[in-house]
Write an enzyme that holds these catalytic residues in place. Structure first.
Site, PDB file in Angstrom:
ATOM      1  N   GLU A 279       0.848  -1.201   0.000  1.00 46.08           N
ATOM      2  CA  GLU A 279       0.000   0.000   0.000  1.00 46.08           C
ATOM      3  C   GLU A 279       0.884   1.252   0.000  1.00 46.08           C
ATOM      4  O   GLU A 279       0.793   2.082   0.898  1.00 46.08           O
ATOM      5  CB  GLU A 279      -0.871   0.016   1.270  1.00 46.08           C
ATOM      6  CG  GLU A 279      -1.741  -1.203   1.463  1.00 46.08           C
ATOM      7  CD  GLU A 279      -2.354  -1.274   2.866  1.00 46.08           C
ATOM      8  OE1 GLU A 279      -2.079  -0.387   3.709  1.00 46.08           O
ATOM      9  OE2 GLU A 279      -3.099  -2.224   3.123  1.00 46.08           O
ATOM     10  N   CYS A 348      -2.138  34.032   9.914  1.00 48.13           N
ATOM     11  CA  CYS A 348      -1.874  34.693  11.197  1.00 48.13           C
ATOM     12  C   CYS A 348      -1.516  33.710  12.291  1.00 48.13           C
ATOM     13  O   CYS A 348      -2.272  33.517  13.244  1.00 48.13           O
ATOM     14  CB  CYS A 348      -3.096  35.508  11.593  1.00 48.13           C
ATOM     15  SG  CYS A 348      -3.550  36.641  10.296  1.00 48.13           S
TER      16      CYS A 348
HETATM   17  N1  LLP Z   1      -1.345   1.997   4.464  1.00 47.17           N
HETATM   18  C1  LLP Z   1      -1.805   2.457   5.645  1.00 47.17           C
HETATM   19  C2  LLP Z   1      -2.712   1.617   6.420  1.00 47.17           C
HETATM   20  C3  LLP Z   1      -1.417   3.729   6.106  1.00 47.17           C
HETATM   21  O1  LLP Z   1      -1.862   4.165   7.275  1.00 47.17           O
HETATM   22  C4  LLP Z   1      -0.547   4.515   5.309  1.00 47.17           C
HETATM   23  C5  LLP Z   1      -0.140   5.862   5.751  1.00 47.17           C
HETATM   24  C6  LLP Z   1      -0.116   4.004   4.078  1.00 47.17           C
HETATM   25  C7  LLP Z   1      -0.522   2.735   3.691  1.00 47.17           C
HETATM   26  C8  LLP Z   1       0.793   4.772   3.158  1.00 47.17           C
HETATM   27  O2  LLP Z   1       2.033   4.970   3.742  1.00 47.17           O
HETATM   28  P1  LLP Z   1       3.248   5.644   2.913  1.00 47.17           P
HETATM   29  O3  LLP Z   1       3.674   4.661   1.855  1.00 47.17           O
HETATM   30  O4  LLP Z   1       2.757   6.907   2.346  1.00 47.17           O
HETATM   31  O5  LLP Z   1       4.301   5.836   3.936  1.00 47.17           O
HETATM   32  N2  LLP Z   1       0.867  12.734   6.816  1.00 47.17           N
HETATM   33  C9  LLP Z   1       2.122  12.074   7.098  1.00 47.17           C
HETATM   34  C10 LLP Z   1       2.108  10.607   6.705  1.00 47.17           C
HETATM   35  C11 LLP Z   1       0.979   9.809   7.339  1.00 47.17           C
HETATM   36  C12 LLP Z   1       0.938   8.377   6.879  1.00 47.17           C
HETATM   37  C13 LLP Z   1      -0.288   7.702   7.328  1.00 47.17           C
HETATM   38  N3  LLP Z   1      -0.479   6.357   6.856  1.00 47.17           N
HETATM   39  C14 LLP Z   1       3.234  12.853   6.410  1.00 47.17           C
HETATM   40  O6  LLP Z   1       2.957  13.868   5.801  1.00 47.17           O
HETATM   41  O7  LLP Z   1       4.398  12.476   6.502  1.00 47.17           O
END
Ligand code: LLP
Length: 422
Positions: A279, A348
């Site tokens: 994912e 702000c």
């Molecule tokens: N699968 C699940 C169940 C997840 O919770 C997430 C991300 C992913 C896949 C995808 O993960 P990735 O490959 O993008 O690492 N807003 C934060 C990141 C939060 C990630 C949440 N879950 C940031 O800006 O760094």
């Protein structure tokens, strides 16, 4: 890899920065600022790296929609055969609107509502990644009402330390995510007895922006031990879902290549017939995008110089929220001497910064590019300070496609009502 910039398709020509050969200054002139700009070929190459690493294996790459849920981006992945990882009914609606296949869609998240479960059952999604026994019971009941069997995997919390920012590590014992490793076997046995549940797989996701393959390998070992225990209970699974998490270069990080990240895992799965799923979010879109912004004012303070730009924390909240680093590059380099600036927005709040202490040779009106903003940029944006959200465009060779119009101010309060006259 592009040695100059983390975005592989970004380069500097005599006249300024270009993405896939298109001048960013031209994009700003045509679509205004702030604008998110994505490179289609960078998206394609990032996806192809997963496909290549998994060649010869039964596998499915489910793009994590939360990282960037623009329909243009989703439709590109759908076209290349991706599945999707969703966390809400809203994301499912987006996947379908973009031409994605619900049959290749997995549904993660700790708080799926009854309406969302029903919506996903009606769409015949590939798998529900169940995160609690209460969710399992609710899903069984709703599937019964619809005369269906819900395919499930438990999202198991393997309790490994992903060695990343605490806000984005999700596989530790004290996280709200997943079911406890020690409870998983009992839960599977129970699930196997439920009339409207079909046990299909096992899932985990240990965190995000991971730069070291070792925690994933550790999680895999734990998961496989559980899978073997389940087999001795007569429960066989058809797929393993290892979540997302692979990190990207924002500054000077050296994330492993996709193939190297997956190698220890693929090695451990040799001889097993189950489909393997991932994912990924950030590693597919993060370095395919940038946020293009214009300097409104330069302000020389007593202690600091400020470049006040037309993008703000409502457009890109990662610096304020995680102290995240995004490279800031002047679209046109000037001959003048560089000065050190705080890059801030018009909001702000003192927390409204996009970058600290950046050395830039710029003037009022110049364009800046905030790099590596393709993941968790627009998707986490808001309308704080009644700011219309940015436009989004996808560069495809010489073409620049508008994939989200800039919001209008009227749209921001169209759903609101003033009180009737007193
Ligand atoms: N699968 C699940 C169940 C997840 O919770 C997430 C991300 C992913 C896949 C995808 O993960 P990735 O490959 O993008 O690492 N807003 C934060 C990141 C939060 C990630 C949440 N879950 C940031 O800006 O760094």
């Amino acid at each position: 890899m592009n040695p100059d910039f983390p975005i592989p398709t970004l380069s500097r020509s005599a006249t300024g920065l270009t993405l896939e050969g298109v001048e960013l200054a031209e994009i700003a002139a045509r679509f205004g600022t702030p604008t998110y700009v994505y490179s289609l070929s960078a998206l394609r190459d990032a996806f192809a790296a997963y496909q290549a690493a998994l060649a010869g294996r039964k596998s499915l790459v489910c793009y994590a929609v939360k990282a960037n849920s623009n329909l243009g981006v989703l439709s590109a992945f759908a076209r290349w055969g991706a599945g999707f990882d969703i966390v809400s009914g809203g994301e499912l609606a987006r996947v379908i609107a973009a031409g994605g296949d619900p049959g290749k869609t997995v549904f993660s998240g700790v708080g799926k509502s009854a309406a969302e479960l029903r919506q996903a059952l009606e769409a015949d999604i590939r798998c529900f990644n169940v995160e609690s026994s209460a969710e399992l019971e609710r899903l069984n009941m709703i599937a019964g009402e619809l005369g269906k069997r819900a395919p499930i995997a438990f999202r198991v919390n393997p309790d490994v330390d992903p060695k990343t920012h605490p806000y984005i590590s999700t596989g530790l014992r004290n996280n709200k995510f997943g079911v406890a490793f020690d409870d998983a076997r009992t839960l599977y046995r129970h699930a196997a007895t439920l009339p409207h549940i079909s046990v299909s797989g096992i899932a985990c996701h240990i965190g995000s922006q991971l730069l070291d393959p070792a925690p994933m390998a550790e999680a895999t070992d734990k998961l496989l031990a559980l899978v073997d225990a389940l087999k001795s209970d007569g429960i066989t699974l058809d797929h393993f879902d290892f979540g997302g998490g692979l990190g990207i270069r924002y500054r000077d990080e050296t994330p492993p290549a996709v193939a190297d990240y997956l190698a220890p895992l693929i090695e451990r799965l040799a001889g097993r017939h189950e489909e393997i799923c991932f994912e990924p979010g950030r590693s597919l879109v993060g370095n395919a995008g940038l946020l293009l912004t214009r300097i409104e004012y330069l302000k020389h303070g007593e202690e600091k110089n400020f470049a006040i730009v037309d993008a703000a924390m409502n457009d890109l909240i990662r610096p304020a929220l995680y102290d995240a680093y995004h490279e800031v590059v002047a679209v046109r380099e000037r001959e003048t001497t560089a000065e050190v600036f705080e890059i801030v927005g018009p909001i702000c709040e003192s927390g409204d910064f996009l970058a600290h202490d950046r050395s830039l040779a710029v003037q009022q009106g110049d364009l800046l590019a905030l790099l590596s903003a393709g993941a968790y940029g627009m998707g986490m944006s808001s309308n704080y300070n009644t700011r219309a959200r940015a436009a989004e465009v996808i560069v495809d060779g010489e073409q620049v496609l508008l994939v989200r119009e800039r919001e209008t101010i009227e749209a921001l309060f169209a759903l609101e009502r003033a009180l009737p006259p007193a």
